[in-house]
Design a protein around this motif. Structure first.
Motif, PDB file in Angstrom:
ATOM      1  N   TYR A 170       0.841  -1.298  -0.124  1.00 31.91           N
ATOM      2  CA  TYR A 170      -0.065  -0.025  -0.078  1.00 31.91           C
ATOM      3  C   TYR A 170       0.851   1.106  -0.142  1.00 31.91           C
ATOM      4  CZ  TYR A 170      -2.492   3.863   2.018  1.00 31.91           C
ATOM      5  OH  TYR A 170      -3.389   5.298   2.206  1.00 31.91           O
ATOM      6  N   TRP A 171       1.870   1.382   0.922  1.00 32.58           N
ATOM      7  CA  TRP A 171       2.729   2.487   1.080  1.00 32.58           C
ATOM      8  C   TRP A 171       3.549   2.759  -0.281  1.00 32.58           C
ATOM      9  CZ3 TRP A 171       2.142   6.408   4.046  1.00 32.58           C
ATOM     10  CH2 TRP A 171       1.311   6.297   5.153  1.00 32.58           C
ATOM     11  N   GLU A 172       3.897   1.517  -1.044  1.00 32.54           N
ATOM     12  CA  GLU A 172       4.782   1.567  -2.278  1.00 32.54           C
ATOM     13  C   GLU A 172       3.833   2.397  -3.100  1.00 32.54           C
ATOM     14  OE1 GLU A 172       5.045   0.596  -6.247  1.00 32.54           O
ATOM     15  OE2 GLU A 172       3.937  -0.879  -5.043  1.00 32.54           O
ATOM     16  N   SER A 173       2.540   1.934  -3.281  1.00 29.74           N
ATOM     17  CA  SER A 173       1.554   2.546  -4.324  1.00 29.74           C
ATOM     18  C   SER A 173       1.361   3.882  -4.249  1.00 29.74           C
ATOM     19  CB  SER A 173       0.447   1.656  -4.385  1.00 29.74           C
ATOM     20  OG  SER A 173      -0.646   2.398  -5.273  1.00 29.74           O
ATOM     21  N   HIS A 174       1.056   4.124  -2.468  1.00 31.28           N
ATOM     22  CA  HIS A 174       0.897   5.560  -2.210  1.00 31.28           C
ATOM     23  C   HIS A 174       1.848   6.523  -2.350  1.00 31.28           C
ATOM     24  CE1 HIS A 174      -0.469   8.991   0.453  1.00 31.28           C
ATOM     25  NE2 HIS A 174       0.732   8.795   0.876  1.00 31.28           N
ATOM     26  N   THR A 175       3.255   5.870  -2.247  1.00 29.46           N
ATOM     27  CA  THR A 175       4.164   6.836  -2.473  1.00 29.46           C
ATOM     28  C   THR A 175       4.836   7.183  -3.696  1.00 29.46           C
ATOM     29  OG1 THR A 175       5.230   6.032  -0.386  1.00 29.46           O
ATOM     30  CG2 THR A 175       6.894   7.224  -2.093  1.00 29.46           C
ATOM     31  N   ARG A 176       4.542   6.161  -4.720  1.00 28.84           N
ATOM     32  CA  ARG A 176       4.743   6.309  -6.151  1.00 28.84           C
ATOM     33  C   ARG A 176       3.876   7.323  -6.431  1.00 28.84           C
ATOM     34  NH1 ARG A 176       3.783   1.305 -10.116  1.00 28.84           N
ATOM     35  NH2 ARG A 176       5.658   0.458  -8.901  1.00 28.84           N
TER      36      ARG A 176
ATOM     37  N   LEU B   1       8.022   5.276   3.404  1.00 27.62           N
ATOM     38  CA  LEU B   1       8.187   4.149   2.626  1.00 27.62           C
ATOM     39  C   LEU B   1       9.460   3.379   3.101  1.00 27.62           C
ATOM     40  CD1 LEU B   1       7.442   2.479   0.353  1.00 27.62           C
ATOM     41  CD2 LEU B   1       9.030   3.784  -1.155  1.00 27.62           C
ATOM     42  N   GLU B   2      10.380   4.053   3.385  1.00 29.52           N
ATOM     43  CA  GLU B   2      11.571   3.550   3.893  1.00 29.52           C
ATOM     44  C   GLU B   2      11.224   2.894   5.404  1.00 29.52           C
ATOM     45  OE1 GLU B   2      14.315   6.508   3.900  1.00 29.52           O
ATOM     46  OE2 GLU B   2      14.817   6.243   1.956  1.00 29.52           O
ATOM     47  N   GLU B   3      10.453   3.673   6.344  1.00 29.01           N
ATOM     48  CA  GLU B   3      10.075   2.894   7.421  1.00 29.01           C
ATOM     49  C   GLU B   3       9.401   1.735   7.349  1.00 29.01           C
ATOM     50  OE1 GLU B   3       9.685   7.078   9.895  1.00 29.01           O
ATOM     51  OE2 GLU B   3       7.791   6.067   9.379  1.00 29.01           O
ATOM     52  N   ARG B   4       8.634   1.538   6.274  1.00 32.86           N
ATOM     53  CA  ARG B   4       7.793   0.450   6.084  1.00 32.86           C
ATOM     54  C   ARG B   4       8.746  -0.772   5.651  1.00 32.86           C
ATOM     55  NH1 ARG B   4       3.431  -0.006   8.933  1.00 32.86           N
ATOM     56  NH2 ARG B   4       2.296   1.993   8.780  1.00 32.86           N
TER      57      ARG B   4
END
Length: 406
Positions: free
Chosen positions: A58-64, A187-190
């Motif tokens: 989810y965070w990868e998609s959100h960050t992108r 993202l890095e934290e996740r």
């Protein structure tokens, strides 16, 4: 297999001598409790790994999405300034098209960012402040355009030289960079959380190796399941790291990695008192390529230009995609004249390139470049802006050329 192992343990207890039944019964109970505990831990680890994987995805998609929106917003803001500058230089309303398109694009992108930040009142408030700065920038652009339209060209030129638009641009780009940094940090934290879960799973796997012979079969099965989970997590972590630093279309450094590397290069150049040059490269009439041949052909053109840039430049030069059809090349240990010569070689190589499109047709393209050398007082945005101004001059003077910033 777990059920069969339990049945085997129960049969062993039944066939032992009676005097040992109490002891073996206790051992069987311990074995079954150990099995149940291991199964519970295994189930918990699998559930945790899956949950962390879903969060990471989810965070990868959100960050992108956020990084794409901020990149688009930067380009749209620069388009408004290009359109205003073009109109200022030519008095031709045709040059206002990038300005109008940039304004329209800004509205759409800010609405999209509001949706992404819907669950963060703090970010929505900061986005509102950013919108105010964008409105201020657009207002100044409108004033300059109005001055030219009324025939007050000298006043418009005076205001432009005073650098009012640059200060508003910096006021926009600074909070944009803050948004990007925060999203990448999340993202890095996740990714770090996923790594911790992976290490925890690995520790459990090592614990399984210490279990007795009776638990060997179940331990092996659990190990296989854990290895698969770890492999999935490792693939997700590697992919997240790749996405965070690599442009998906070209395989080059993406905007975040490019700008971060440029900051490091600038710091090294200042510390060591060594030259550093930067070039912005833009594919000429790229919109015509998309309109004529379609977006797959446009993607192929972007890929080939990126490949050619890597082939022509030195190993220590950094080639990255700034966004759209724009690339940035950083030349460490390189003065402006040498960077211009390198860009000329690249320009000639691309002009001689024959690109085979997906439908089998062949086309040629040209590129324009602007080069700037790091000078005293430059920050990253100012250095790129000077190279971009040189690129703008190259475009205005017929394209397919390299220009050096003043």
């Amino acid at each position: 297999m777990n059920r069969l192992t339990l049945q085997k343990a129960h049969l062993l207890v039944r066939h032992l001598p009676r005097q040992s039944s109490s002891r073996l019964g206790t051992a069987a109970l311990v074995v079954m409790l150990a099995l149940a505990a291991m199964l519970a831990v295994s189930s918990w680890l699998t559930f945790t790994s899956s949950a962390e994987q879903r969060r990471a995805e989810y965070w990868e998609s959100h960050t992108r999405t956020v990084l794409e929106h901020t990149a688009t917003l930067r380009i749209a803001v620069m388009s408004t300034m290009r359109g205003e500058r073009g109109y200022l230089l030519t008095h031709d309303p045709e040059f206002l098209k990038p300005y109008i398109e940039g304004r329209n694009q800004i509205a759409g992108v800010t609405d999209s960012l509001k949706q992404e930040f819907a669950n963060s009142p703090q970010k929505l408030a900061r986005l509102a402040m950013l919108e105010e700065k964008i409105d201020l920038h657009l207002g100044k652009m409108a004033q300059l355009i109005a001055l030219v339209a009324r025939g007050q060209h000298e006043e418009a030129v005076r205001r432009t030289r005073a650098g009012e638009d640059r200060s508003t641009i910096e006021g926009i780009f600074t909070p944009l960079s803050a948004f990007e940094s925060e999203e990448v940090k999340l993202l890095e934290e996740r990714v770090q959380i996923a790594d911790i879960a992976s290490e925890r799973s690995a520790s459990f796997e090592r614990l399984l190796g210490m279990v007795g012979v009776l638990l060997l079969i179940i331990g092996a099965l659990a190990s296989i399941a854990l290895r698969r989970s770890l492999a999935r997590e490792a693939r997700v972590s590697a992919e997240l790291r790749r996405i965070a630093t690599t442009d998906e279309l070209t395989g080059l450094a993406n905007r975040r990695e490019l700008l971060g590397s440029l900051d490091r290069m600038m710091g090294g150049a200042r510390r060591n008192k060594r030259p550093l040059s930067v070039a912005i490269l833009d594919i000429d009439r790229f919109k015509l390529v998309n309109d004529t041949y379609g977006h797959p052909a446009g993607d192929e053109v972007i890929r080939r230009v990126g490949q050619m840039a890597v082939e022509v430049m030195r190993d220590q030069d950094l080639v990255g995609r700034l966004g759209g059809e724009e690339f940035v090349i950083a030349f460490p240990e390189c003065r402006a004249a040498e960077a211009v010569a390198a860009c000329e070689r690249l320009r000639a190589a691309i002009a001689a390139l024959h690109i085979i499109l997906p439908d089998g047709s062949v086309m040629g393209i040209t590129v324009s470049s602007g080069v700037a050398q790091l000078i005293e007082g430059d920050d990253r945005n100012h250095l790129i802006a000077r190279a971009d101004e040189a690129l703008y001059i190259a475009k205005q003077n017929g394209r397919d050329q390299v220009r050096l910033a003043a």
